[in-house]
Scaffold this active site. Sequence first.
Site, mmCIF file in Angstrom:
data_model
loop_
_atom_site.group_PDB
_atom_site.id
_atom_site.type_symbol
_atom_site.label_atom_id
_atom_site.label_comp_id
_atom_site.label_asym_id
_atom_site.label_seq_id
_atom_site.Cartn_x
_atom_site.Cartn_y
_atom_site.Cartn_z
ATOM 1 N N VAL A 102 0.863 -1.171 0.000
ATOM 2 C CA VAL A 102 0.000 0.000 0.000
ATOM 3 C C VAL A 102 0.902 1.224 0.000
ATOM 4 O O VAL A 102 1.926 1.248 0.691
ATOM 5 C CB VAL A 102 -0.924 0.026 1.238
ATOM 6 N N CYS A 103 0.536 2.224 -0.789
ATOM 7 C CA CYS A 103 1.254 3.492 -0.797
ATOM 8 C C CYS A 103 2.722 3.269 -1.150
ATOM 9 O O CYS A 103 3.046 2.483 -2.025
ATOM 10 C CB CYS A 103 1.061 4.186 0.556
ATOM 11 N N THR A 104 3.646 3.913 -0.437
ATOM 12 C CA THR A 104 5.067 3.806 -0.770
ATOM 13 C C THR A 104 5.688 2.495 -0.311
ATOM 14 O O THR A 104 6.894 2.296 -0.497
ATOM 15 C CB THR A 104 5.855 4.984 -0.179
#
Length: 243
Positions: A102-104
């Site tokens: 998720v995300c970075t």
Amino acid sequence: MSPPLQIGLLVFPRVTQLDFTGPLQVFSMVPGAKLHLIWKRIEPVPSDSVMTLTPTATFADCPQLDVICVPGGGGTNDLLSDTEVLDFLRRQADGAKYVTSVCTGSLALGAAGLLKGYRAATHWSAMDMLAQFGATPTKSRVCIDRNRITGGGVTAGIDFALTLVSIMVDRTTAEAIQLQMEYNPAPPFNSGSPDTASAEVLALLRERGAQNQARRLEAVKRAAEQVNRSRVPDAVQRATLLR
């Protein structure tokens, strides 16, 4: 009786708590799932907010996971050069059914050599960095490429988790979880994407994040150099493709 789904989420200093608590809430409603919050040691881990997290498993005692998920946050920069973390991700990816982020958190998968030749999503501010790891940046809330499933920034973690449940179990189960959570978003502003935010808001956020963005870019460059020098990640990728 089928064995429980083993789902593990990495927690680390300065993780963005919503990156993993969103998916965690979804996964906790999957019948028979066994969840693990994983770090090097069983000791409190500070998030990027006031919340402190307690791991439930260490790298050493974590079972082979069906799903390994890496959230993102400011602490991602340190993961990119942490050989203990990257080795753990490679080991788990070799036997996992789904390698996710998720995300970075996708940058950590990239630094472990696990996104070469895959499409992947990430937070909009890191989108241009994925290519350095041999990934194809994909602008979407959830990106599915074989057994790599990656979510966009922060709130996309819920979308990612519901999508994964629909794949692992079935759509009815995923929709029931969505209803139980009353996940029916209606944001008060249309500024949740750089494509829709005003120029003023976008400039403000970029100014605030400029120093961290510069540090992250340097961390990505160093990690990408390591990935490109190493042949180990290629072996992991071949093993994944053969499953």
